[in-house]
Scaffold this motif. Structure first.
Motif, mmCIF file in Angstrom:
data_model
loop_
_atom_site.group_PDB
_atom_site.id
_atom_site.type_symbol
_atom_site.label_atom_id
_atom_site.label_comp_id
_atom_site.label_asym_id
_atom_site.label_seq_id
_atom_site.Cartn_x
_atom_site.Cartn_y
_atom_site.Cartn_z
ATOM 1 N N SER A 53 51.413 -10.643 75.647
ATOM 2 C CA SER A 53 52.618 -10.365 76.431
ATOM 3 C C SER A 53 52.762 -11.357 77.578
ATOM 4 C CB SER A 53 52.564 -8.943 76.991
ATOM 5 O OG SER A 53 51.558 -8.867 77.985
ATOM 6 N N THR A 54 51.792 -12.278 77.737
ATOM 7 C CA THR A 54 51.756 -13.298 78.801
ATOM 8 C C THR A 54 51.680 -12.686 80.196
ATOM 9 O OG1 THR A 54 54.113 -13.716 79.247
ATOM 10 C CG2 THR A 54 53.160 -14.802 77.313
ATOM 11 N N ILE A 55 51.140 -11.450 80.315
ATOM 12 C CA ILE A 55 50.943 -10.900 81.663
ATOM 13 C C ILE A 55 49.834 -11.684 82.372
ATOM 14 C CG2 ILE A 55 50.187 -8.913 83.015
ATOM 15 C CD1 ILE A 55 51.378 -7.055 80.974
ATOM 16 N N GLY A 56 48.662 -11.729 81.748
ATOM 17 C CA GLY A 56 47.554 -12.483 82.335
ATOM 18 C C GLY A 56 47.149 -12.029 83.722
ATOM 19 N N VAL A 105 46.469 -7.671 74.726
ATOM 20 C CA VAL A 105 47.802 -7.288 75.208
ATOM 21 C C VAL A 105 48.213 -8.170 76.377
ATOM 22 C CG1 VAL A 105 49.062 -5.474 76.453
ATOM 23 C CG2 VAL A 105 47.723 -4.899 74.421
ATOM 24 N N GLN A 106 47.296 -8.361 77.319
ATOM 25 C CA GLN A 106 47.622 -9.169 78.505
ATOM 26 C C GLN A 106 47.875 -10.624 78.136
ATOM 27 O OE1 GLN A 106 44.502 -8.332 81.401
ATOM 28 N NE2 GLN A 106 44.725 -6.147 80.956
ATOM 29 N N THR A 107 47.304 -11.070 77.010
ATOM 30 C CA THR A 107 47.526 -12.439 76.568
ATOM 31 C C THR A 107 48.823 -12.569 75.777
ATOM 32 O OG1 THR A 107 45.157 -12.817 76.468
ATOM 33 C CG2 THR A 107 46.540 -14.327 75.208
ATOM 34 N N PHE A 163 42.750 -7.091 76.737
ATOM 35 C CA PHE A 163 42.822 -8.532 76.980
ATOM 36 C C PHE A 163 43.846 -9.169 76.050
ATOM 37 C CE2 PHE A 163 41.354 -12.874 75.908
ATOM 38 C CZ PHE A 163 41.573 -13.458 77.142
#
Lengths: 318, 318, 318, 318
Positions: free
Chosen positions: B114-117, B110-112, B108
């Motif tokens: 790196s702004t993948i979301g 990492v996804q935040t 979570f």
């Protein structure tokens, strides 16, 4: 001695402060940190407003705080727009209170401006879709601006020369000399270091106290390399404006020494400039610097101890 | 001969190492790679700490490894915060063990950052929403910092001059000469190349071994262009401090030759500087360089073979 | 006349090509586009490999194509990893064929590396979550690298001087002169333009054809500004190596003129350098340039027509 | 007096405008803002097209407007592609009208190019997945380009010297002098300021009006620092081309004064150049500048009031 700056028919008495400085007695012209003791007013606010230079010159903690503050402010601005549009602006939540709406609007704004876009909060109608378009653009642009500023800060030449706390009037050959010591505080190398020392004296001319400007001869005014320390020496010989000055003469003439250094930083091969000054209260009459070298060490490397930069011992001047 | 550096009343014997270097016998002053053989201590840790210069000077593999390490560290930091908040920090998962919670928190994060979301993992409560806000900001800022550092590394002047492995004492006209050969290792061009060679000799003065400093005259000290190789030659004539030296004299005086090169890199039109040195163990007494040109080729281009840069053959000196 | 480059005891006959160039007859040393007609080999592959200079020097279309190619390649690399992990690597799809799996893996990779993260395709297990972590990092780093390269390309000094297609031997005062005409092709201004013209002649010395090098005196070798065109003139007077040359002498001596220009670009206040050359086949014996000015216009502005830069008319030389 | 620019055998009468400027009477050569009054045509459109210099030179509001316009245009372009693919291009919506389809396509494009990727709108088929791949790449590249441009704009040297509205013919010692006053409009410091003043006079030579060029001696042509204002003074003594000129002589000879300033900006230690000019209509015959200093203030700082830069009072010239 040649100036470190290319001069043409330059008036020796003038290095940028002009007539007024000669008359405004006892005002320090250059502060110890190298800034000018000058106030400028009357400039149109927007002409002088140089946000860019401001953002380049503030410290790193202030810089990052300002950016963080700007990030919150920008998100609060878009938050307020989503709240004005109303509860339908953002779908995917069920906010029953003002603060719930505020929180959801704010976090939706964060997820939009940072381009995370988790997707549990979504633009709920046409207007909020348009605001999202604007906010995504502002977000991308902000990253670009911050990156530009960051690099501009990183690429600024940043020499840091440490000056000895005091300048000394020391024995020198058969006479005396004015001297101070400098060292490079950075790990990067400086090349082609040029030093220039100017002196301002208070003199009674025609019964009126006036300032006179003098460029001082230096024992050595140029170093090819600067890996160690440098003691810059002005011999007080018959060519010096301080010739035959007693300690009383020094105090009465209230001398100010302005130091200008210029060198090449070897990281970016850029010229870097440093200014500093010594006033009488920072000058020790009758003292000499202690060695900065670790002579007891017979190892492979020449070793200096920078904490001893300002160390001196009192001596009697003849 | 004029110095490549603008000098005023510079002391010929001093190029930045001062008196101490004359007394600390047999210590190499400049290493072959051009670094100074100097140790500096006593600096306040935070003054000398120059993370920026460090990040500019390390190799590319180290640089990328450090950044990757920082990326993992930053995500671990936020992972630990989400874990402290508890299982409700992140919605969309059903973690029954510590490691499942850790994995979900880390991914979570990492996804935040790196702004993948992706959106299957979501901030589950107010506190984690605030942490997401902070993490998204830190993520964006990190990209900006890394971009700035990358460009600073890319725009650093990076001349790479290869010096012949040995310097030679060769026959030259009716006498001898000290010579070495250099070539540009980069495909970009160098202009306005200036060379300066300084010599330090050990001499017995008043029964005590002392160092003397000498600036050497060069046959040619400036090249407008540098598309081929350059053999830099100091003729050992009556003006040379090495005049009439036998091989035994050479060995006894333990000469060190310091080479300073300055040129303009034509990619960014920046000045680039290179230093190197030769000690006696790297000097061949009685040898001359073999040709670096491919003379047998009668094509359209002048051709040099850089692998022959250090090739020499022994000769007898008269 | 002083060289535009600071020289010390420079050998007048040598500007970087040395002895070999004097012997390798009839080889052009500098091409018309300013590049050197030199081949270098024997360099270690990794030393000479300068990906950075390559990426700075290729054209914009090639640069963007290479980046796009790299983007696809990077995504294909991660696609293959997701496919190796297997169908469970990515959840949210139902791929029954190889190509469906390939497409879903590829588009998932795109959505990850570009940090879009729509969320319909999701990392399906621990290993793919780790790969997503790596890919997000690689994606962010790629953006940083591309931004750095882009700015490095943008900040490269990029003067573009257009040279007249031909150099002319024209009537000049009571004698002749060698002349050519230049104009600035960019809209930005150039300052402090310095010109230097060198000549190489084939001469029969001791019955053997040899090259001789000459620096030519110019009527004007410096312009403070360069808003219009500049006709650079070498008067063929008694000091010129071309004195009393007939057209036949010109052809036999096979002259090559090397032009070096140096100026300050006023966008970034950087020095910019330009090289070019004229061989005999590009020189018109007996011609003069037509005016480049629009004299018929009596308006407020001085007007030049750059399309007439190379226009000349034939004249008879006395 | 030495020129601020290194000159060799430069023709004193020529500083880049050549013969034509001497003949084209009464045309201003340099405008007050420092631009050249020159028109250039005949350049191939694509050679002169310098989008980069254009994007560097326009104002900040125009720059941001252009970028915003480009952002909308790019999204409209991809919107049209999604619409051409048809309703199945994007899944997650239920558009029954053209405008609904347009809105959904546009917002999907925004969410893709900005890499938000909320996930309620998704690529619906293979073709739109490929378009998404392209758009994500274009989006990332655009951020890189904008970042590069932003930094290039930020790092441009941007000195802003304010010139007094009028130049004056003032009493000076026993005679007269031409003078004007300048001040630094920026908060950053300028160093090593060099000034050069050139004069163009209309003279009747052989019954024909012709321009003559003169370089003027200055009382002081170099300042080491520039923290205050600088009154640049050309004494009209026997060496001056304006010696013994009456007010009528001034008007008849229609003088134009061209000012060139060069200094070092201490933010980036870059050279900055400024040009300006005064024509007769901007020159006051018989006036002197009022003090710019706040003399009544006896505080610690020297204080100047920049709003008084152009203030003068009329005086009678002997």
């Amino acid at each position: 001695m040649k100036s470190i700056f290319k001069t043409s028919n330059r008036n020796e008495k003038d290095f940028g402060f002009g007539k007024i400085a000669s008359e405004e007695n006892r005002v320090r012209l250059i502060n110890r940190d190298g800034s000018f003791n000058v106030e400028r007013k009357g400039l149109n606010f927007f002409t002088s407003l140089s946000l860019y230079h401001f953002l380049l010159d503030i410290s790193w903690p202030k810089f990052f705080s300002l950016i963080a503050f700007g990030y919150v402010l920008m998100n609060l601005f878009f938050t307020s727009i989503y709240m004005v549009i109303g509860i339908s602006a953002i779908s995917g939540h069920d906010s029953s209170s003002f603060w719930e709406l505020f929180a959801n609007s704010f976090f939706f704004s964060v997820q939009t401006s940072s381009t995370i876009g988790f997707g549990h909060l979504l633009p709920g109608n046409l207007i909020s879709n348009i605001v999202v378009t604007v906010e995504s653009f502002v977000g991308l642009l902000s990253v670009a601006v911050i990156t530009g500023l960051l690099f501009a800060r990183l690429s600024k030449p940043n020499a840091k020369i440490i000056f000895s706390k005091n300048a000394l009037i020391s024995p020198y050959k058969d006479a005396k000399a004015f001297m101070f010591r400098i060292v490079n505080a950075r790990e990067n190398q400086l090349f082609e270091l040029d030093g220039e020392v100017n002196l301002i004296l208070q003199k009674i001319i025609d019964g009126k106290s006036q300032r006179t400007f003098h460029k001082l001869d230096l024992e050595i005014s140029h170093l090819t390399f600067f890996p160690l320390s440098w003691t810059i020496v002005h011999p007080i010989d018959s060519h010096s404006p301080l010739y035959n000055f007693s300690e009383k003469d020094f105090i009465e003439s209230d001398p100010e020494f302005y130091i200008f250094l210029k060198g090449v930083d070897d990281t970016f091969n850029q010229y870097v400039y440093t200014r500093s000054s010594y006033k009488m209260s920072e000058i020790i009459y009758g003292a000499k610097f202690e060695s900065i070298f670790d002579l007891h060490k017979a190892g492979e490397k020449i070793s200096i101890d920078i904490s001893r930069l300002s160390h001196f011992k009192k001596v009697t001047l003849s």
